[in-house]
Design an enzyme around this catalytic site. Structure first.
Site, PDB file in Angstrom:
ATOM      1  N   TRP A   1     -18.071  -4.311  58.713  1.00 50.98           N
ATOM      2  CA  TRP A   1     -17.298  -5.319  58.001  1.00 50.98           C
ATOM      3  C   TRP A   1     -16.281  -4.691  57.062  1.00 50.98           C
ATOM      4  CZ3 TRP A   1     -17.222  -9.473  60.500  1.00 50.98           C
ATOM      5  CH2 TRP A   1     -18.356  -9.897  61.224  1.00 50.98           C
TER       6      TRP A   1
ATOM      7  N   ASP B   1     -17.125  -7.711  49.095  1.00 54.18           N
ATOM      8  CA  ASP B   1     -17.632  -8.672  50.075  1.00 54.18           C
ATOM      9  C   ASP B   1     -19.147  -8.683  49.905  1.00 54.18           C
ATOM     10  OD1 ASP B   1     -18.582 -10.050  52.267  1.00 54.18           O
ATOM     11  OD2 ASP B   1     -17.521  -8.845  53.761  1.00 54.18           O
TER      12      ASP B   1
ATOM     13  N   LYS C   1     -25.589 -16.820  54.945  1.00 54.23           N
ATOM     14  CA  LYS C   1     -26.674 -15.843  54.901  1.00 54.23           C
ATOM     15  C   LYS C   1     -27.762 -16.303  53.933  1.00 54.23           C
ATOM     16  CE  LYS C   1     -23.757 -12.962  57.034  1.00 54.23           C
ATOM     17  NZ  LYS C   1     -23.908 -12.474  58.411  1.00 54.23           N
TER      18      LYS C   1
END
Length: 427
Positions: free
Chosen positions: A166, A238, A262
């Site tokens: 990511w 992030d 999540k």
């Protein structure tokens, strides 16, 4: 805002009744919701608690017999009591005569929902008033572009620490809008660690330093955070896969962003926490929907937001506060992770986790089998024991157990018991 939000909140409605049109709506304990032909596993001694009335359910600690243990990385498992509360309010929210899904986002009902969600999130993370909280759409991936568009100009330099997939994707997207530089990457080692901060060669005058606080795919988590060498630069993170899993000092960051799916809600919501002095400097080409200032000025209501998703996030925030806040959540998450990592480390190589122990994620636990040919059988047998989504990401293979806030201890214990049983039969 917190006081106003609290004042506008009414007691939750009773369980759904039949409508005047005689359409029966399901209640939380309705037999209609019981999955047929599914029985608790007999081999393992660990079992889930029986279904109990919603008002008697302790937060996150139980799991009904008709639900699986879902170890998916996202969309991920949600607290059972939150799902049941949403179910009870689905048809007629707080006596309003309509569902949250039908409300005008500019009406007083939804405004009370989003204001309370923000107030509760501020309480959880102790977010100062000089930070804006935005509820956006497009997932965290959209923020890969929004960040450089809002925080720098085309010729500005920015730094990226890449500890997994990511972080790498965020860097590549930023290349379109500014001049990013990867100052460290763990790719050559297959992303198993975090670098020493002392040895980082940051770019002079970098507008921001970007990290992915927890790499969902590789299971690498920052336990501490680097600081930009330029006093005018800011740290950006992030936090999609460890958001609200532990306390965080928000003041260390210029901006935090996180996909909700999540730990705090369903897919469709992205939360951005941004220092207000960083607003208003977007590049001229920035689309209006990516301009943080526009959303901050309109309290996340510039256009129709993901209303039901925000409502669900609000229910989760409320539940986390009832559990004692993020300090208590961190303790629970540490206990769950320790049980699973210990089982891996004590398996004498039958199971292996490649991540450096000091930075192992509390949320995403990747592991492989010494005998890789057994992986398909492992997944098949686990599914029979009502444990699903344990397959590793397609880019790395192996197994991955995501044990977010809403994964009860019973789920981790059942997984560990299964792993030991599987090893005993296949070693």
């Amino acid at each position: 805002m917190a006081a106003a939000a609290a004042a506008s909140t009414t007691p939750h409605s009773l369980l759904l009744q039949k409508t005047t049109h005689n359409h029966a709506f399901l209640k939380p304990n309705s037999a209609t919701f019981t999955l047929t032909n599914q029985r608790p596993a007999k081999r393992l001694s660990i079992s889930c608690s029986a279904t109990i009335p919603i008002q008697d359910r302790p937060s996150v600690q139980t799991q009904s017999q008709d639900r699986v243990f879902n170890f998916a990385a996202g969309p991920a498992t949600l607290p059972e009591n939150v799902l049941l509360k949403a179910q009870s309010e689905l048809y007629n929210w707080h006596g309003s005569g309509m569902s949250v899904m039908e409300m005008s986002h500019r009406g007083k009902e939804f405004r009370s929902i989003i204001e309370k969600a923000e107030a509760d999130l501020r309480a959880l993370l102790n977010i100062p008033e000089n930070y804006a909280v935005l509820f956006l759409q497009g997932g965290a991936t959209t923020q890969f572009a929004a960040l450089p568009l809002n925080l720098c100009q085309p010729d500005d330099s920015v730094d990226y620490l890449v500890t997994g997939s990511w972080g790498d994707k965020a860097f590549k997207e930023a290349q379109k809008y500014c001049k990013p530089k990867v100052i460290w990457s763990g790719k050559a080692e297959n992303y198993v660690r975090v670098p020493s901060f002392d040895g980082l060669e940051q770019s002079p005058n970098a507008k921001y330093l970007h990290i992915c606080a927890n790499e969902t795919i590789y299971g690498v988590e920052f336990k501490d955070y680097p600081m930009p060498s330029d006093p005018n630069g800011v740290l950006v993170a992030d936090m999609s896969s460890n958001f609200c899993s532990k306390p965080v000092d928000v003041t260390k960051f210029g901006l935090i962003y996180a996909g909700a799916q999540k730990n705090v809600g369903p897919s469709g919501v992205c939360i951005v926490i941004v220092r207000k002095d960083l607003l208003g400097n977007a590049q001229g080409v920035t689309p209006v929907m990516l301009d943080y200032k526009i959303h901050a000025e309109n309290n996340s209501l510039y256009n129709t937001p993901p209303c039901f998703g925000i409502y669900m996030c609000g229910l989760v925030f409320e539940d986390l506060l009832k559990q004692g806040g993020l300090e208590e959540l961190e303790k629970k998450n540490q206990k769950k992770a320790a049980i699973l990592y210990n089982a891996i480390d004590e398996s004498k190589g039958f199971y292996r986790c490649p991540v450096e122990k000091s930075v192992r994620s509390l949320m995403n636990v990747p592991f492989t089998l010494e005998k890789s040919e057994l992986e398909a059988e492992f997944l098949k047998e686990a599914a029979k024991e009502k444990m699903v989504q344990l397959k590793g990401h397609r880019s790395v293979g192996g197994m991955r157990a995501s044990i977010y806030n809403a994964m009860p201890m019973a789920g981790v214990e059942r997984l560990v018991a299964f792993m030991k049983d599987f090893q005993a039969r296949h070693a």
